[in-house]
Design an enzyme around this catalytic site. Structure first.
Site, PDB file in Angstrom:
ATOM      1  N   CYS A  38       5.132   4.729   1.804  1.00  0.00           N
ATOM      2  CA  CYS A  38       4.350   5.264   2.779  1.00  0.00           C
ATOM      3  C   CYS A  38       3.289   4.168   3.108  1.00  0.00           C
ATOM      4  O   CYS A  38       3.241   3.163   2.199  1.00  0.00           O
ATOM      5  CB  CYS A  38       3.549   6.556   2.537  1.00  0.00           C
ATOM      6  SG  CYS A  38       4.757   7.906   2.132  1.00  0.00           S
TER       7      CYS A  38
ATOM      8  N   GLY B  37       7.145   3.431   6.638  1.00  0.00           N
ATOM      9  CA  GLY B  37       7.335   4.831   6.868  1.00  0.00           C
ATOM     10  C   GLY B  37       7.742   5.045   8.005  1.00  0.00           C
ATOM     11  O   GLY B  37       6.896   4.630   9.063  1.00  0.00           O
TER      12      GLY B  37
ATOM     13  N   ASN C 167       0.473   7.414  -1.149  1.00  0.00           N
ATOM     14  CA  ASN C 167       1.446   6.637  -1.234  1.00  0.00           C
ATOM     15  C   ASN C 167       2.018   6.160  -2.627  1.00  0.00           C
ATOM     16  O   ASN C 167       1.101   6.021  -3.597  1.00  0.00           O
ATOM     17  CB  ASN C 167       1.427   5.094  -0.808  1.00  0.00           C
ATOM     18  CG  ASN C 167       2.414   4.019  -0.991  1.00  0.00           C
ATOM     19  OD1 ASN C 167       3.747   4.469  -0.942  1.00  0.00           O
ATOM     20  ND2 ASN C 167       2.222   2.810  -0.898  1.00  0.00           N
ATOM     21  N   GLY C 168       3.222   6.867  -3.225  1.00  0.00           N
ATOM     22  CA  GLY C 168       3.825   6.633  -4.244  1.00  0.00           C
ATOM     23  C   GLY C 168       4.324   7.892  -4.648  1.00  0.00           C
ATOM     24  O   GLY C 168       4.908   8.747  -3.901  1.00  0.00           O
TER      25      GLY C 168
ATOM     26  N   TYR D 173      11.591  -6.724  -1.081  1.00  0.00           N
ATOM     27  CA  TYR D 173      12.036  -6.063   0.281  1.00  0.00           C
ATOM     28  C   TYR D 173      11.038  -5.224   1.097  1.00  0.00           C
ATOM     29  O   TYR D 173      11.134  -5.249   2.424  1.00  0.00           O
ATOM     30  CB  TYR D 173      13.186  -4.865  -0.274  1.00  0.00           C
ATOM     31  CG  TYR D 173      13.656  -4.173   0.695  1.00  0.00           C
ATOM     32  CD1 TYR D 173      14.586  -4.458   1.617  1.00  0.00           C
ATOM     33  CD2 TYR D 173      13.154  -2.899   1.228  1.00  0.00           C
ATOM     34  CE1 TYR D 173      15.273  -3.551   2.544  1.00  0.00           C
ATOM     35  CE2 TYR D 173      13.717  -1.909   2.015  1.00  0.00           C
ATOM     36  CZ  TYR D 173      14.934  -2.219   2.799  1.00  0.00           C
ATOM     37  OH  TYR D 173      15.364  -1.691   3.595  1.00  0.00           O
TER      38      TYR D 173
END
Length: 483
Positions: free
Chosen positions: A12, A38, A114-115, A255
Protein backbone atom coordinates in the site's frame (compact mmCIF):
# COMPACT_ATOMS: atom_id res chain seq x y z
CA UNK A 1 3.74 -24.68 -14.31
CA UNK A 2 1.36 -22.45 -12.39
CA UNK A 3 -1.71 -21.80 -14.48
CA UNK A 4 -2.28 -18.22 -13.40
CA UNK A 5 -0.85 -15.09 -14.96
CA UNK A 6 -0.23 -12.95 -11.92
CA UNK A 7 2.62 -10.74 -10.82
CA UNK A 8 3.87 -9.69 -7.44
CA UNK A 9 1.21 -7.85 -5.49
CA UNK A 10 2.30 -4.41 -4.40
CA UNK A 11 2.18 -2.90 -1.00
CA UNK A 12 0.00 0.00 0.00
CA UNK A 13 0.98 3.64 -0.31
CA UNK A 14 0.78 6.23 2.47
CA UNK A 15 0.76 10.03 2.30
CA UNK A 16 0.09 12.48 5.10
CA UNK A 17 0.48 16.23 5.45
CA UNK A 18 0.14 18.67 8.35
CA UNK A 19 -0.09 22.45 8.05
CA UNK A 20 -1.17 23.14 4.45
CA UNK A 21 -4.28 25.04 3.34
CA UNK A 22 -4.87 22.64 0.44
CA UNK A 23 -4.04 19.47 2.40
CA UNK A 24 -6.51 17.16 0.67
CA UNK A 25 -5.46 18.23 -2.83
CA UNK A 26 -1.78 17.77 -1.98
CA UNK A 27 -2.58 14.35 -0.51
CA UNK A 28 -4.35 13.40 -3.73
CA UNK A 29 -1.35 14.56 -5.77
CA UNK A 30 1.06 12.66 -3.55
CA UNK A 31 -1.01 9.48 -3.67
CA UNK A 32 -1.13 9.73 -7.46
CA UNK A 33 2.64 9.20 -7.55
CA UNK A 34 2.20 6.18 -5.24
CA UNK A 35 -0.50 4.52 -7.37
CA UNK A 36 1.94 1.73 -8.29
CA UNK A 37 1.80 0.56 -4.66
CA UNK A 38 -1.94 -0.14 -4.65
CA UNK A 39 -4.67 -0.12 -7.27
CA UNK A 40 -7.59 -1.74 -5.49
CA UNK A 41 -8.86 1.24 -3.54
CA UNK A 42 -8.04 4.70 -2.23
CA UNK A 43 -9.11 7.06 0.50
CA UNK A 44 -8.35 10.44 2.08
CA UNK A 45 -9.28 11.81 5.50
CA UNK A 46 -8.95 15.56 6.16
CA UNK A 47 -8.76 17.39 9.46
CA UNK A 48 -10.67 20.68 9.69
CA UNK A 49 -9.96 22.15 13.13
CA UNK A 50 -10.44 18.73 14.71
CA UNK A 51 -13.42 17.74 12.55
CA UNK A 52 -12.68 14.78 10.27
CA UNK A 53 -14.00 14.31 6.72
CA UNK A 54 -13.47 11.18 4.61
CA UNK A 55 -13.83 10.05 1.02
CA UNK A 56 -12.88 6.53 -0.05
CA UNK A 57 -13.78 3.96 -2.66
CA UNK A 58 -12.78 0.97 -4.74
CA UNK A 59 -10.62 1.39 -7.83
CA UNK A 60 -7.79 3.65 -8.92
CA UNK A 61 -7.30 6.99 -7.20
CA UNK A 62 -8.52 8.90 -10.27
CA UNK A 63 -11.66 6.75 -10.36
CA UNK A 64 -12.43 7.20 -6.66
CA UNK A 65 -12.00 10.97 -7.00
CA UNK A 66 -13.34 11.29 -10.55
CA UNK A 67 -15.84 13.86 -9.32
CA UNK A 68 -13.70 16.95 -8.53
CA UNK A 69 -16.23 17.97 -5.90
CA UNK A 70 -15.04 15.11 -3.70
CA UNK A 71 -11.80 16.92 -2.90
CA UNK A 72 -13.89 20.00 -2.05
CA UNK A 73 -15.67 17.95 0.64
CA UNK A 74 -12.30 17.45 2.40
CA UNK A 75 -11.48 20.84 3.95
CA UNK A 76 -8.77 21.45 6.50
CA UNK A 77 -5.03 21.96 6.86
CA UNK A 78 -4.11 18.31 7.51
CA UNK A 79 -4.89 15.02 5.79
CA UNK A 80 -3.75 11.43 5.49
CA UNK A 81 -4.38 9.20 2.48
CA UNK A 82 -3.94 5.61 1.38
CA UNK A 83 -3.86 3.55 -1.82
CA UNK A 84 -4.46 -0.13 -1.19
CA UNK A 85 -3.59 -3.52 -2.43
CA UNK A 86 -4.94 -6.23 -0.14
CA UNK A 87 -2.29 -8.35 1.56
CA UNK A 88 -4.66 -9.26 4.38
CA UNK A 89 -8.43 -9.09 4.57
CA UNK A 90 -11.13 -9.24 1.96
CA UNK A 91 -11.43 -6.98 -1.07
CA UNK A 92 -14.20 -4.55 -0.13
CA UNK A 93 -15.05 -1.02 0.85
CA UNK A 94 -14.88 -1.76 4.59
CA UNK A 95 -11.17 -2.47 4.26
CA UNK A 96 -10.40 0.69 2.27
CA UNK A 97 -8.38 3.07 4.40
CA UNK A 98 -7.92 5.38 6.24
CA UNK A 99 -10.05 3.82 8.98
CA UNK A 100 -11.86 5.71 11.75
CA UNK A 101 -11.74 4.97 15.48
CA UNK A 102 -13.12 6.68 18.58
CA UNK A 103 -10.82 7.66 21.43
CA UNK A 104 -12.07 8.77 24.87
CA UNK A 105 -9.39 11.44 25.22
CA UNK A 106 -8.54 12.50 21.67
CA UNK A 107 -11.92 12.06 20.06
CA UNK A 108 -11.89 10.48 16.62
CA UNK A 109 -8.63 9.31 15.07
CA UNK A 110 -7.81 7.96 11.62
CA UNK A 111 -5.31 5.27 10.67
CA UNK A 112 -3.63 4.03 7.49
CA UNK A 113 -1.30 1.03 7.27
CA UNK A 114 1.22 -0.52 4.88
CA UNK A 115 2.51 -4.01 5.60
CA UNK A 116 1.38 -7.31 7.06
CA UNK A 117 1.24 -8.44 10.69
CA UNK A 118 2.55 -11.93 11.38
CA UNK A 119 0.66 -12.28 14.69
CA UNK A 120 -2.67 -10.90 13.51
CA UNK A 121 -4.58 -14.11 14.20
CA UNK A 122 -3.58 -14.21 17.86
CA UNK A 123 -4.20 -10.50 18.34
CA UNK A 124 -7.66 -10.79 16.84
CA UNK A 125 -8.46 -13.70 19.16
CA UNK A 126 -7.29 -11.75 22.20
CA UNK A 127 -9.26 -8.66 21.25
CA UNK A 128 -12.39 -10.69 20.49
CA UNK A 129 -12.20 -12.13 24.02
CA UNK A 130 -12.21 -8.54 25.30
CA UNK A 131 -15.47 -7.94 23.46
CA UNK A 132 -14.07 -6.02 20.48
CA UNK A 133 -16.36 -6.09 17.44
CA UNK A 134 -14.32 -5.56 14.30
CA UNK A 135 -15.52 -3.26 11.54
CA UNK A 136 -13.40 -4.88 8.82
CA UNK A 137 -11.33 -8.00 8.06
CA UNK A 138 -7.97 -6.34 7.44
CA UNK A 139 -5.13 -6.65 9.96
CA UNK A 140 -4.77 -2.87 9.62
CA UNK A 141 -7.65 -2.43 12.06
CA UNK A 142 -5.84 -4.19 14.89
CA UNK A 143 -3.68 -1.24 15.92
CA UNK A 144 -6.71 1.00 16.28
CA UNK A 145 -8.49 -1.55 18.46
CA UNK A 146 -5.38 -2.09 20.59
CA UNK A 147 -5.16 1.66 21.20
CA UNK A 148 -8.83 1.80 22.18
CA UNK A 149 -8.45 -1.05 24.70
CA UNK A 150 -5.07 0.02 26.11
CA UNK A 151 -4.72 0.60 29.85
CA UNK A 152 -2.34 3.53 29.30
CA UNK A 153 -3.65 7.01 30.03
CA UNK A 154 -2.70 9.11 26.97
CA UNK A 155 -2.73 8.56 23.23
CA UNK A 156 1.03 8.37 22.61
CA UNK A 157 1.59 5.94 25.50
CA UNK A 158 -1.33 3.86 24.27
CA UNK A 159 0.15 3.89 20.78
CA UNK A 160 3.57 2.81 22.05
CA UNK A 161 2.13 -0.02 24.12
CA UNK A 162 0.04 -1.17 21.16
CA UNK A 163 2.89 -1.04 18.65
CA UNK A 164 4.96 -3.22 20.96
CA UNK A 165 2.32 -5.94 20.65
CA UNK A 166 2.58 -6.06 16.86
CA UNK A 167 4.87 -8.39 14.93
CA UNK A 168 5.78 -8.34 11.25
CA UNK A 169 6.01 -5.47 8.80
CA UNK A 170 4.18 -2.23 9.43
CA UNK A 171 4.33 1.42 8.51
CA UNK A 172 1.52 3.49 9.99
CA UNK A 173 0.13 6.97 9.59
CA UNK A 174 -2.32 8.11 12.27
CA UNK A 175 -4.12 11.41 12.68
CA UNK A 176 -5.91 12.82 15.72
CA UNK A 177 -7.46 16.27 15.91
CA UNK A 178 -4.18 17.56 17.42
CA UNK A 179 -1.43 15.61 15.64
CA UNK A 180 -0.21 13.38 12.82
CA UNK A 181 1.87 10.38 13.87
CA UNK A 182 4.02 8.01 11.82
CA UNK A 183 5.41 4.69 13.09
CA UNK A 184 7.70 2.08 11.54
CA UNK A 185 8.27 -1.53 12.63
CA UNK A 186 11.54 -2.50 14.38
CA UNK A 187 12.96 -3.93 11.13
CA UNK A 188 11.93 -1.10 8.84
CA UNK A 189 10.66 -3.52 6.19
CA UNK A 190 8.80 -0.79 4.29
CA UNK A 191 10.13 2.65 3.33
CA UNK A 192 8.73 5.71 5.07
CA UNK A 193 10.12 9.23 4.64
CA UNK A 194 9.62 12.71 6.05
CA UNK A 195 9.53 15.85 3.90
CA UNK A 196 8.80 19.54 4.24
CA UNK A 197 7.15 22.16 2.03
CA UNK A 198 8.51 25.69 1.69
CA UNK A 199 5.58 26.97 3.79
CA UNK A 200 6.62 24.70 6.67
CA UNK A 201 3.99 21.98 6.16
CA UNK A 202 5.31 18.55 7.16
CA UNK A 203 4.79 15.42 5.06
CA UNK A 204 5.20 11.71 5.76
CA UNK A 205 4.87 9.28 2.84
CA UNK A 206 5.96 5.91 1.50
CA UNK A 207 8.45 7.06 -1.16
CA UNK A 208 10.45 10.15 -2.06
CA UNK A 209 8.77 10.29 -5.48
CA UNK A 210 5.65 11.55 -3.65
CA UNK A 211 7.69 14.35 -2.07
CA UNK A 212 8.91 15.32 -5.53
CA UNK A 213 5.35 15.28 -6.82
CA UNK A 214 4.21 17.98 -4.38
CA UNK A 215 7.43 20.02 -4.41
CA UNK A 216 8.58 19.01 -0.94
CA UNK A 217 12.15 18.70 0.32
CA UNK A 218 13.35 15.41 1.76
CA UNK A 219 14.12 15.71 5.49
CA UNK A 220 14.89 12.18 6.71
CA UNK A 221 13.93 8.52 6.64
CA UNK A 222 11.73 7.22 9.43
CA UNK A 223 13.96 4.80 11.33
CA UNK A 224 12.93 1.35 12.63
CA UNK A 225 11.12 1.58 15.95
CA UNK A 226 10.52 5.31 15.61
CA UNK A 227 7.43 7.41 16.18
CA UNK A 228 7.33 10.75 14.38
CA UNK A 229 4.87 13.20 15.97
CA UNK A 230 3.84 16.28 13.96
CA UNK A 231 1.81 19.09 15.54
CA UNK A 232 1.36 22.81 14.97
CA UNK A 233 4.53 23.27 17.06
CA UNK A 234 6.66 21.16 14.71
CA UNK A 235 8.09 17.63 14.58
CA UNK A 236 9.09 15.44 17.51
CA UNK A 237 11.03 12.18 17.22
CA UNK A 238 10.22 9.43 19.71
CA UNK A 239 10.58 5.63 19.90
CA UNK A 240 8.31 2.79 20.87
CA UNK A 241 11.32 0.43 20.95
CA UNK A 242 15.08 0.64 20.61
CA UNK A 243 15.42 -3.11 19.98
CA UNK A 244 15.72 -2.67 16.22
CA UNK A 245 17.45 -4.44 13.32
CA UNK A 246 17.17 -2.81 9.89
CA UNK A 247 15.92 -5.33 7.31
CA UNK A 248 14.35 -3.31 4.53
CA UNK A 249 12.62 -5.40 1.88
CA UNK A 250 15.00 -5.94 -1.03
CA UNK A 251 11.98 -6.22 -3.34
CA UNK A 252 11.44 -2.49 -2.84
CA UNK A 253 14.65 -1.94 -4.81
CA UNK A 254 13.99 -4.77 -7.28
CA UNK A 255 10.35 -4.17 -8.14
CA UNK A 256 8.00 -2.24 -5.87
CA UNK A 257 9.38 1.27 -5.62
CA UNK A 258 9.30 3.77 -8.46
CA UNK A 259 12.69 4.17 -10.16
CA UNK A 260 12.78 7.89 -9.36
CA UNK A 261 12.53 7.19 -5.63
CA UNK A 262 15.47 7.17 -3.23
CA UNK A 263 15.33 4.62 -0.39
CA UNK A 264 17.68 5.18 2.53
CA UNK A 265 20.02 7.22 0.36
CA UNK A 266 20.12 4.75 -2.53
CA UNK A 267 18.59 5.61 -5.91
CA UNK A 268 16.24 2.83 -6.97
CA UNK A 269 17.06 3.45 -10.65
CA UNK A 270 20.81 3.24 -10.07
CA UNK A 271 20.46 0.13 -7.90
CA UNK A 272 18.48 -1.58 -10.66
CA UNK A 273 21.08 -0.60 -13.24
CA UNK A 274 23.74 -2.20 -11.01
CA UNK A 275 21.61 -5.36 -10.76
CA UNK A 276 21.48 -5.54 -14.55
CA UNK A 277 25.21 -5.01 -14.81
CA UNK A 278 25.84 -7.70 -12.21
CA UNK A 279 23.80 -10.38 -14.00
CA UNK A 280 25.56 -9.43 -17.25
CA UNK A 281 28.88 -10.28 -15.57
CA UNK A 282 27.58 -13.39 -13.83
CA UNK A 283 25.81 -14.86 -16.89
CA UNK A 284 27.14 -13.39 -20.15
CA UNK A 285 25.68 -14.42 -23.50
CA UNK A 286 26.26 -13.44 -27.12
CA UNK A 287 23.32 -11.50 -28.52
CA UNK A 288 22.37 -8.66 -30.85
CA UNK A 289 20.16 -6.56 -28.62
CA UNK A 290 19.11 -6.15 -24.97
CA UNK A 291 15.48 -5.35 -24.17
CA UNK A 292 13.66 -4.97 -20.87
CA UNK A 293 10.17 -5.92 -19.78
CA UNK A 294 8.43 -2.58 -19.22
CA UNK A 295 8.37 -0.81 -16.92
CA UNK A 296 10.09 -1.97 -13.74
CA UNK A 297 12.84 -3.87 -15.61
CA UNK A 298 13.99 -1.09 -17.92
CA UNK A 299 16.63 0.23 -15.51
CA UNK A 300 18.15 -3.24 -15.14
CA UNK A 301 18.10 -3.74 -18.91
CA UNK A 302 20.06 -0.50 -19.37
CA UNK A 303 22.59 -1.71 -16.82
CA UNK A 304 22.92 -5.07 -18.57
CA UNK A 305 23.51 -3.39 -21.92
CA UNK A 306 26.10 -0.99 -20.54
CA UNK A 307 28.05 -3.76 -18.80
CA UNK A 308 27.87 -6.24 -21.70
CA UNK A 309 28.43 -3.80 -24.55
CA UNK A 310 25.36 -5.18 -26.31
CA UNK A 311 23.07 -2.62 -27.93
CA UNK A 312 19.99 -1.66 -25.88
CA UNK A 313 16.71 -0.91 -27.60
CA UNK A 314 13.01 -0.54 -26.89
CA UNK A 315 11.81 -3.95 -27.96
CA UNK A 316 8.54 -4.00 -26.05
CA UNK A 317 5.84 -1.41 -25.46
CA UNK A 318 3.49 -1.30 -22.50
CA UNK A 319 0.01 0.11 -22.83
CA UNK A 320 -0.08 2.48 -19.85
CA UNK A 321 -3.87 2.39 -19.73
CA UNK A 322 -4.21 -1.29 -18.81
CA UNK A 323 -4.16 -2.04 -15.09
CA UNK A 324 -1.63 -4.50 -13.72
CA UNK A 325 -2.92 -8.00 -14.28
CA UNK A 326 -2.85 -9.27 -10.71
CA UNK A 327 -5.71 -6.89 -9.92
CA UNK A 328 -8.05 -8.68 -12.33
CA UNK A 329 -10.47 -11.02 -10.52
CA UNK A 330 -10.53 -13.94 -12.97
CA UNK A 331 -7.95 -15.94 -14.89
CA UNK A 332 -9.57 -15.12 -18.24
CA UNK A 333 -9.35 -11.40 -17.55
CA UNK A 334 -5.73 -11.70 -16.38
CA UNK A 335 -4.71 -13.50 -19.57
CA UNK A 336 -6.54 -10.94 -21.67
CA UNK A 337 -4.94 -8.16 -19.63
CA UNK A 338 -1.41 -9.38 -20.34
CA UNK A 339 -2.11 -9.67 -24.07
CA UNK A 340 -3.52 -6.14 -24.10
CA UNK A 341 -0.78 -4.45 -22.11
CA UNK A 342 2.36 -5.69 -23.91
CA UNK A 343 3.33 -5.55 -27.56
CA UNK A 344 6.57 -6.10 -29.47
CA UNK A 345 8.45 -3.67 -31.72
CA UNK A 346 9.06 -6.15 -34.53
CA UNK A 347 11.78 -4.10 -36.22
CA UNK A 348 13.88 -4.37 -33.07
CA UNK A 349 13.57 -8.12 -32.48
CA UNK A 350 13.00 -9.75 -35.89
CA UNK A 351 15.96 -11.90 -36.89
CA UNK A 352 17.87 -11.02 -33.70
CA UNK A 353 19.31 -12.92 -30.78
CA UNK A 354 17.64 -11.23 -27.82
CA UNK A 355 18.62 -10.73 -24.19
CA UNK A 356 15.35 -10.25 -22.31
CA UNK A 357 15.92 -8.67 -18.89
CA UNK A 358 13.21 -8.96 -16.26
CA UNK A 359 13.16 -8.16 -12.56
CA UNK A 360 11.70 -11.45 -11.33
CA UNK A 361 9.81 -14.61 -12.21
CA UNK A 362 6.98 -15.42 -9.82
CA UNK A 363 4.75 -18.03 -11.40
CA UNK A 364 6.31 -18.23 -14.85
CA UNK A 365 3.31 -17.79 -17.10
CA UNK A 366 3.92 -14.12 -17.87
CA UNK A 367 7.53 -14.93 -18.80
CA UNK A 368 6.34 -17.77 -20.99
CA UNK A 369 3.88 -15.48 -22.74
CA UNK A 370 6.57 -12.83 -23.39
CA UNK A 371 9.04 -15.35 -24.80
CA UNK A 372 6.37 -16.67 -27.17
CA UNK A 373 5.47 -13.11 -28.13
CA UNK A 374 9.08 -12.31 -29.05
CA UNK A 375 9.54 -15.49 -31.04
CA UNK A 376 6.31 -14.92 -32.92
CA UNK A 377 7.71 -11.50 -33.83
CA UNK A 378 10.73 -13.21 -35.40
CA UNK A 379 13.35 -13.36 -32.64
CA UNK A 380 16.00 -15.97 -33.45
CA UNK A 381 16.62 -16.70 -29.78
CA UNK A 382 15.55 -15.32 -26.41
CA UNK A 383 17.98 -15.42 -23.49
CA UNK A 384 16.22 -14.48 -20.26
CA UNK A 385 18.23 -12.77 -17.54
CA UNK A 386 16.56 -12.07 -14.19
CA UNK A 387 18.03 -9.16 -12.23
CA UNK A 388 17.24 -10.79 -8.88
CA UNK A 389 17.78 -14.25 -7.35
CA UNK A 390 15.40 -17.20 -7.69
CA UNK A 391 12.21 -16.42 -5.76
CA UNK A 392 11.82 -19.53 -3.59
CA UNK A 393 10.27 -18.45 -0.31
CA UNK A 394 7.10 -16.58 0.65
CA UNK A 395 7.05 -13.09 2.12
CA UNK A 396 5.13 -12.60 5.35
CA UNK A 397 5.80 -8.89 5.79
CA UNK A 398 3.46 -7.41 3.21
CA UNK A 399 3.87 -9.07 -0.19
CA UNK A 400 0.88 -11.26 -1.00
CA UNK A 401 2.85 -14.46 -1.58
CA UNK A 402 2.44 -16.68 1.46
CA UNK A 403 2.94 -20.17 0.08
CA UNK A 404 5.61 -21.85 -2.02
CA UNK A 405 2.89 -23.43 -4.16
CA UNK A 406 2.66 -20.11 -6.02
CA UNK A 407 6.38 -19.88 -6.77
CA UNK A 408 7.81 -21.59 -9.84
CA UNK A 409 11.32 -21.17 -8.37
CA UNK A 410 10.36 -23.23 -5.31
CA UNK A 411 9.06 -26.12 -7.37
CA UNK A 412 11.44 -26.31 -10.34
CA UNK A 413 15.15 -26.05 -11.04
CA UNK A 414 16.51 -23.25 -13.22
CA UNK A 415 16.91 -25.57 -16.24
CA UNK A 416 13.33 -26.76 -15.76
CA UNK A 417 12.07 -23.17 -15.56
CA UNK A 418 14.00 -22.32 -18.72
CA UNK A 419 12.26 -25.15 -20.54
CA UNK A 420 8.86 -24.29 -19.11
CA UNK A 421 9.00 -20.66 -20.26
CA UNK A 422 10.46 -21.60 -23.66
CA UNK A 423 13.65 -19.58 -23.34
CA UNK A 424 16.93 -20.48 -25.04
CA UNK A 425 18.79 -19.80 -21.79
CA UNK A 426 17.93 -18.52 -18.34
CA UNK A 427 20.02 -17.10 -15.50
CA UNK A 428 19.28 -15.33 -12.23
CA UNK A 429 21.34 -12.85 -10.23
CA UNK A 430 23.02 -14.30 -7.16
CA UNK A 431 22.05 -13.17 -3.64
CA UNK A 432 25.54 -11.71 -3.16
CA UNK A 433 25.22 -9.93 -6.49
CA UNK A 434 21.90 -8.45 -5.37
CA UNK A 435 23.25 -7.21 -2.03
CA UNK A 436 26.33 -5.69 -3.66
CA UNK A 437 24.19 -4.02 -6.32
CA UNK A 438 21.90 -2.37 -3.80
CA UNK A 439 24.76 -1.48 -1.49
CA UNK A 440 25.29 -2.11 2.20
CA UNK A 441 22.93 -0.05 4.35
CA UNK A 442 24.83 -1.00 7.52
CA UNK A 443 27.58 -3.36 8.70
CA UNK A 444 25.24 -6.02 10.07
CA UNK A 445 25.32 -9.54 8.55
CA UNK A 446 22.38 -8.86 6.22
CA UNK A 447 23.68 -5.35 5.37
CA UNK A 448 20.29 -3.92 6.33
CA UNK A 449 18.36 -5.89 3.70
CA UNK A 450 15.73 -8.64 3.91
CA UNK A 451 16.52 -11.33 1.32
CA UNK A 452 14.29 -14.01 2.84
CA UNK A 453 12.35 -14.52 -0.42
CA UNK A 454 15.54 -15.86 -1.95
CA UNK A 455 17.43 -17.57 0.90
CA UNK A 456 14.79 -18.35 3.54
CA UNK A 457 16.61 -16.31 6.18
CA UNK A 458 13.73 -14.50 7.85
CA UNK A 459 14.82 -11.71 10.21
CA UNK A 460 11.93 -12.33 12.65
CA UNK A 461 9.87 -15.26 13.92
CA UNK A 462 6.88 -16.00 11.70
CA UNK A 463 4.22 -16.54 14.38
CA UNK A 464 0.90 -17.19 12.56
CA UNK A 465 2.75 -18.48 9.48
CA UNK A 466 5.37 -20.72 11.08
CA UNK A 467 3.46 -23.98 10.65
CA UNK A 468 2.76 -23.27 6.99
CA UNK A 469 6.38 -22.34 6.37
CA UNK A 470 7.64 -25.52 8.05
CA UNK A 471 5.21 -27.59 5.97
CA UNK A 472 6.41 -25.94 2.75
CA UNK A 473 10.06 -26.55 3.62
CA UNK A 474 9.35 -30.17 4.50
CA UNK A 475 7.28 -30.72 1.35
CA UNK A 476 9.87 -29.30 -1.01
CA UNK A 477 13.05 -29.94 0.97
CA UNK A 478 14.08 -26.39 0.20
CA UNK A 479 16.14 -25.37 3.12
CA UNK A 480 17.16 -26.87 6.43
CA UNK A 481 16.82 -24.56 9.39
CA UNK A 482 15.63 -21.69 7.26
CA UNK A 483 14.17 -19.76 10.16
Amino acid sequence: MPNEIKGLNEECGLFGIWGADNAAQLTYDGLHSLQHRGQEGAGIVSNENGQFHRQRGLGLLAEVFADPQKIATLPGTAAIGHVRYATAGNHGIKNIQPMFFDHPGEGQFALAHNGNLTNATQLRRDLTKKGVQFQATSDSELLGELIQTSSQTNFIDQLKASLNQLRGGFAYLLMTPQMMVAALDPNGFRPLVVGKLANGAMIVCSETCALDQVGATFVRDVEPGEIIIVTDKGMQIDHFTTDTHLSICSMEYIYFARPDSVIRGISVHEARKRMGAAIAKEAPVKADVVIGVPNSSLSAAIGYAQASGIHYDMGMIKNQYVARTFIEPTQAKRVRGVSMKLSVVKSVVAGKDIVLVDDSIVRGTTSSYIVRLLKRAGAKSVHVRIASPVLKFPCYYGIDIQTTKELIGANHSVPEICQLIGADSLAYLSVNGLVESIGALNDQPNHGLCTAYFDGQYPTPLYDYQAGFDADVARLGLYEGAN
